[in-house]
Design an enzyme around this catalytic site. Sequence first.
Site, PDB file in Angstrom:
ATOM      1  CB  CYS A 282       3.917  -2.948  -0.851  1.00 58.54           C
ATOM      2  SG  CYS A 282       4.977  -3.765  -1.696  1.00 58.54           S
ATOM      3  NE  ARG A 283       1.619  -2.067   5.800  1.00 65.70           N
ATOM      4  CZ  ARG A 283       1.782  -2.940   7.011  1.00 65.70           C
ATOM      5  NH1 ARG A 283       2.721  -3.552   7.396  1.00 65.70           N
ATOM      6  NH2 ARG A 283       0.714  -2.269   7.854  1.00 65.70           N
TER       7      ARG A 283
END
Length: 379
Positions: A282-283
């Site tokens: 996600c990051r």
Amino acid sequence: MKKTFLLFAALLPMLANAQSKKTFTITGKIGKLNPPARVYFDWTDLLNNGGKEDSADVVNGTFTFTGELEGVATCRMALAHNGDGKMKAVYTGDAIYFNFGPEKFTITSKDSLANAVFKGSKVHAEEDAYNKVIGGTVMTITKWANAEFSAGTPEQRADSNFMKEVDGRFRKRHADRNAAQLVFAKEHPNSVFALIALSEVTNTRRDMDDIIPVYNALNEKYRTSKKGKELDQRIKSVKLTAPGAEAPDFTMKGVDGKPVSLKDLRGKTVLLEFWASWCSPCRAENPNLKKQYEMYKEKGFEILGVSLDSDQKKWEDAIAKDGIPWIHVSDLKGWGNEAGILYGVSGVPAGFLIGPDGKVIGKDLRGESLNAKLEELFK
């Protein structure tokens, strides 16, 4: 195959007896490790509310975890041999995933969790029988594919056709596994692993027609359990979030505690992005999302980030560290996030692109596929 099914059937009564207890104790013995070696243990009760994140030092190779458990738990256990921390242990180190019940059992190995032997867990014995029936775990299938690739010559590994062959076998094994899971769930409606099987199958399916009757035939205690209700919503969410459907509305608190509704953003093109501070993929996508946000926000593009965190500080720290300027909301319920359940989210990152009219345009667009779609919409 018949012997495996007989073994599985023989284990069912033992599992029922195990569930009458209310506590569990896991004792591990991994070689002769000592601090800073540390074990990280995250578990969730599949049938009831409950779960915990825990950790323990390894002293003379030994560690112990105890807790209260009504049903069957699914867990991740990771060992940081050199005290390198949880994230490294989980993603690049020594980690295993398994199910257990309210029982006392041991995990032993000379060198690692990956090679550990379980003794005393009836639920794990049932899990082994289940995995033999369906063709192994996802991790096992992935391990086979990696071994096939590594066994190739340098010339083969550089050949795209060789890569396609290995990938093709991997995908076939995965498809065969899913088909076997559906059969298993149909033939064993009174097993908790039928619920687990259906939950995994829905992760990769877009057509629920053959899943719905199998789900409806499950033992009522599984259908009405926490995971059963989540699975029911995921099945329904396939139609609720299909392209062209009106995106389900929800309201959730932002970082400042004020409520934000999806419908408040009507008139904008919205990327509804489910993520979490602990989710590395996600990051890793955040820099691209920041770039796209800067390019199109003045043209009516908005991102609504829904975090599956349970710790407000970790959530806020991740937002600040990554410098992500869009709207953020969370109910801090982790995987129990109500919007995540509504949208059938079973893994993160997960994204839904919603048009100005509030209807779903696409799902799970990221990287170049998202960029191309946004360019098409805003050109």
